[in-house]
Design a protein around this motif. Structure first.
Motif, mmCIF file in Angstrom:
data_model
loop_
_atom_site.group_PDB
_atom_site.id
_atom_site.type_symbol
_atom_site.label_atom_id
_atom_site.label_comp_id
_atom_site.label_asym_id
_atom_site.label_seq_id
_atom_site.Cartn_x
_atom_site.Cartn_y
_atom_site.Cartn_z
ATOM 1 N N THR A 204 8.414 -0.532 5.016
ATOM 2 C CA THR A 204 9.666 0.232 4.815
ATOM 3 C C THR A 204 10.784 -0.984 5.200
ATOM 4 O OG1 THR A 204 9.377 1.186 6.346
ATOM 5 C CG2 THR A 204 9.368 2.255 4.219
ATOM 6 N N SER A 205 9.981 -1.522 6.705
ATOM 7 C CA SER A 205 10.774 -2.126 7.480
ATOM 8 C C SER A 205 10.829 -4.168 6.845
ATOM 9 C CB SER A 205 11.089 -2.433 8.556
ATOM 10 O OG SER A 205 9.224 -3.091 9.195
ATOM 11 N N ALA A 206 10.121 -4.547 5.674
ATOM 12 C CA ALA A 206 9.582 -5.575 5.517
ATOM 13 C C ALA A 206 11.464 -6.512 5.012
ATOM 14 C CB ALA A 206 8.812 -6.508 4.533
ATOM 15 N N ALA A 207 11.479 -7.342 4.893
ATOM 16 C CA ALA A 207 13.126 -8.407 4.873
ATOM 17 C C ALA A 207 12.765 -8.209 3.591
ATOM 18 C CB ALA A 207 12.922 -9.292 5.152
ATOM 19 N N GLN A 208 13.894 -8.213 2.021
ATOM 20 C CA GLN A 208 13.764 -8.306 1.002
ATOM 21 C C GLN A 208 14.231 -9.224 0.267
ATOM 22 O OE1 GLN A 208 10.411 -7.326 -0.781
ATOM 23 N NE2 GLN A 208 9.586 -6.003 0.708
ATOM 24 N N ALA A 209 14.443 -9.050 -1.222
ATOM 25 C CA ALA A 209 15.754 -9.944 -1.384
ATOM 26 C C ALA A 209 16.584 -8.710 -1.240
ATOM 27 C CB ALA A 209 15.674 -10.358 -2.395
ATOM 28 N N ALA A 210 16.874 -8.080 -1.192
ATOM 29 C CA ALA A 210 18.143 -6.990 -1.065
ATOM 30 C C ALA A 210 19.235 -7.163 0.192
ATOM 31 C CB ALA A 210 18.337 -6.102 -2.020
ATOM 32 N N THR A 211 17.572 -7.170 1.531
ATOM 33 C CA THR A 211 18.022 -6.915 2.759
ATOM 34 C C THR A 211 19.619 -7.352 3.129
ATOM 35 O OG1 THR A 211 15.808 -6.596 3.254
ATOM 36 C CG2 THR A 211 17.527 -7.431 5.442
ATOM 37 N N THR A 212 20.067 -6.586 3.660
ATOM 38 C CA THR A 212 21.269 -7.107 4.388
ATOM 39 C C THR A 212 21.353 -6.895 5.975
ATOM 40 O OG1 THR A 212 22.663 -5.080 4.044
ATOM 41 C CG2 THR A 212 22.371 -7.094 2.054
ATOM 42 N N ASP A 213 21.448 -5.371 6.268
ATOM 43 C CA ASP A 213 20.682 -5.296 7.833
ATOM 44 C C ASP A 213 19.613 -4.940 8.656
ATOM 45 O OD1 ASP A 213 23.970 -5.180 7.303
ATOM 46 O OD2 ASP A 213 23.225 -2.956 7.452
ATOM 47 N N VAL A 214 19.526 -6.067 9.630
ATOM 48 C CA VAL A 214 18.478 -5.905 10.233
ATOM 49 C C VAL A 214 18.624 -5.960 11.662
ATOM 50 C CG1 VAL A 214 17.338 -7.914 8.548
ATOM 51 C CG2 VAL A 214 18.362 -8.944 10.489
ATOM 52 N N VAL A 215 18.055 -5.430 12.054
ATOM 53 C CA VAL A 215 16.944 -5.540 13.792
ATOM 54 C C VAL A 215 16.199 -6.672 13.931
ATOM 55 C CG1 VAL A 215 16.309 -4.200 16.055
ATOM 56 C CG2 VAL A 215 17.779 -3.767 14.451
ATOM 57 N N ILE A 216 16.150 -7.929 15.082
ATOM 58 C CA ILE A 216 15.275 -8.785 15.462
ATOM 59 C C ILE A 216 15.020 -9.099 16.509
ATOM 60 C CG2 ILE A 216 15.231 -11.234 15.133
ATOM 61 C CD1 ILE A 216 16.586 -11.349 13.244
ATOM 62 N N ALA A 217 13.844 -8.130 16.607
ATOM 63 C CA ALA A 217 12.990 -8.830 18.186
ATOM 64 C C ALA A 217 12.482 -9.560 18.307
ATOM 65 C CB ALA A 217 11.974 -7.538 18.018
ATOM 66 N N ILE A 218 12.187 -10.555 19.689
ATOM 67 C CA ILE A 218 11.277 -11.291 19.829
ATOM 68 C C ILE A 218 10.826 -10.882 21.335
ATOM 69 C CG2 ILE A 218 11.472 -13.993 20.380
ATOM 70 C CD1 ILE A 218 14.124 -14.304 18.853
ATOM 71 N N GLU A 219 9.829 -10.906 21.818
ATOM 72 C CA GLU A 219 8.759 -10.861 22.504
ATOM 73 C C GLU A 219 8.529 -10.954 23.659
ATOM 74 O OE1 GLU A 219 8.426 -6.030 22.704
ATOM 75 O OE2 GLU A 219 7.655 -6.870 20.475
ATOM 76 N N ALA A 220 8.297 -11.551 24.920
ATOM 77 C CA ALA A 220 7.204 -11.424 25.638
ATOM 78 C C ALA A 220 6.751 -10.909 26.945
ATOM 79 C CB ALA A 220 7.853 -13.480 25.834
ATOM 80 N N HIS A 221 5.576 -12.076 27.478
ATOM 81 C CA HIS A 221 4.916 -11.011 28.447
ATOM 82 C C HIS A 221 4.925 -12.333 29.777
ATOM 83 C CE1 HIS A 221 4.159 -7.220 27.278
ATOM 84 N NE2 HIS A 221 3.943 -7.213 25.947
ATOM 85 N N HIS A 222 5.052 -13.266 29.085
ATOM 86 C CA HIS A 222 4.174 -14.353 29.903
ATOM 87 C C HIS A 222 5.316 -15.334 31.137
ATOM 88 C CE1 HIS A 222 6.152 -16.896 26.934
ATOM 89 N NE2 HIS A 222 6.411 -17.893 27.851
ATOM 90 N N ALA A 223 5.086 -15.896 32.261
ATOM 91 C CA ALA A 223 5.457 -16.486 33.625
ATOM 92 C C ALA A 223 6.796 -17.838 32.413
ATOM 93 C CB ALA A 223 5.135 -17.354 34.490
ATOM 94 N N SER B 130 0.692 -0.961 -0.024
ATOM 95 C CA SER B 130 0.112 -0.136 0.210
ATOM 96 C C SER B 130 0.956 1.490 -0.240
ATOM 97 C CB SER B 130 -1.084 -0.387 1.172
ATOM 98 O OG SER B 130 -1.390 1.584 1.219
ATOM 99 N N ALA B 131 0.850 2.007 -0.564
ATOM 100 C CA ALA B 131 1.110 3.775 -1.054
ATOM 101 C C ALA B 131 0.156 4.416 0.317
ATOM 102 C CB ALA B 131 1.085 3.862 -2.011
ATOM 103 N N GLU B 132 -0.883 4.469 0.887
ATOM 104 C CA GLU B 132 -1.529 4.755 1.753
ATOM 105 C C GLU B 132 -0.931 5.220 2.682
ATOM 106 O OE1 GLU B 132 -5.496 5.302 4.025
ATOM 107 O OE2 GLU B 132 -4.923 3.632 2.928
ATOM 108 N N VAL B 133 -0.137 6.886 3.499
ATOM 109 C CA VAL B 133 0.177 7.219 4.521
ATOM 110 C C VAL B 133 -0.916 7.354 5.475
ATOM 111 C CG1 VAL B 133 1.428 8.733 5.874
ATOM 112 C CG2 VAL B 133 2.087 7.855 3.659
ATOM 113 N N MET B 134 -0.593 6.040 6.762
ATOM 114 C CA MET B 134 -1.706 6.406 7.735
ATOM 115 C C MET B 134 -1.385 6.835 9.234
ATOM 116 S SD MET B 134 -4.106 3.143 7.028
ATOM 117 C CE MET B 134 -2.128 1.392 6.811
ATOM 118 N N HIS B 135 -2.080 6.997 10.421
ATOM 119 C CA HIS B 135 -1.208 7.595 11.380
ATOM 120 C C HIS B 135 -1.915 6.404 12.534
ATOM 121 C CE1 HIS B 135 0.270 10.703 9.362
ATOM 122 N NE2 HIS B 135 -0.770 10.916 9.160
#
Length: 233
Positions: A177-196, A145-150
């Motif tokens: 803009t953050s989706a991993a594509q074929a040309a992606t070389t640098d990333v930040v990866i987050a794995i998150e949790a709240h449970h016991a 999508s090219a639509e800018v939302m808030h």
């Protein structure tokens, strides 16, 4: 300079939050090779068998995310966490399609632990990525999508220093803009949790993620477990 950080209000309001973070550079991201595809398919089958007839809402990791969504005013059945959305597709349709190596690795770890995994291409992101409550003026563009939302004021978002939204409703959906594509070389990866038991699961998921990256994407990686005592990497 930090690559990823939590705002103090988020950590105060969600004291059980634990996250595994990876900053990786020099990766390759081709279509998943046969060995990775086989592992991904095997994990899908194992996840279906492990869940069986258990409602997804009863899984501790997903239940905790539902409570987190409700706490910042978002319906967890209208907007499902990324992990719940993946597992819902898997249990209803029987498979999750292969996208590319980085996305498949992230999805493999996500369904294994029932945790949201965000693989964020940093080429167009002005680091650090910050997790905070939205003011409502930040800009977001969805995939395909090219639509800018808030975002809605008070919604938990990931955004960069230019106020570009990297992910909405915490772990509901990433930006185009953050989706991993074929040309992606640098990333930040987050794995998150709240449970016991989140700390143990995050540590295991982080090891699995690093092992899979080393085997199938190469590059250099640094990692850390974040919480209220360590809010940034």
């Amino acid at each position: 300079m930090a690559s990823f950080e939590y705002d103090g209000r988020i950590l105060a309001d969600y004291p059980s939050l634990v996250a595994g973070l990876i900053v990786a550079r020099g990766l390759s991201n081709p279509p998943s090779p046969p060995k990775l595809r086989a592992a991904y398919l095997a994990e899908q089958a194992a996840s279906i068998a492990r869940i069986g007839e258990t409602p997804l809402s009863a899984l501790p990791s997903l239940s905790a995310w539902r409570r987190a969504f409700s706490a910042f005013g978002v319906s967890p059945t209208r907007y499902r966490s990324a992990a719940e959305a993946l597992l819902r597709r898997l249990t209803k349709k029987g498979d999750i399609p292969s996208i590319n190596s980085l996305v498949d690795i992230g999805n493999l770890v996500s369904i294994r632990y029932g945790l949201p995994v965000a693989v964020m291409d940093t080429r167009q992101i002005a680091l650090p990525i910050r997790v905070h409550y939205a003011a409502g003026s930040e800009s977001y563009t969805e995939l395909r999508s090219a639509e800018v939302m808030h975002p809605a004021p008070g919604e938990v978002i990931f955004s960069d220093t230019t106020q570009m939204v990297v992910a909405r409703r915490w772990c509901w959906r990433q930006s185009f803009t953050s989706a991993a594509q074929a040309a992606t070389t640098d990333v930040v990866i987050a794995i998150e949790a709240h449970h016991a038991g989140a700390s143990s699961d995050i540590e295991s998921a982080l090891v699995d993620m690093l092992t899979l990256l080393a085997a199938h994407a190469g590059g250099d990686h640094i990692s850390a477990v974040l919480n209220s005592d360590k809010p940034a990497i």
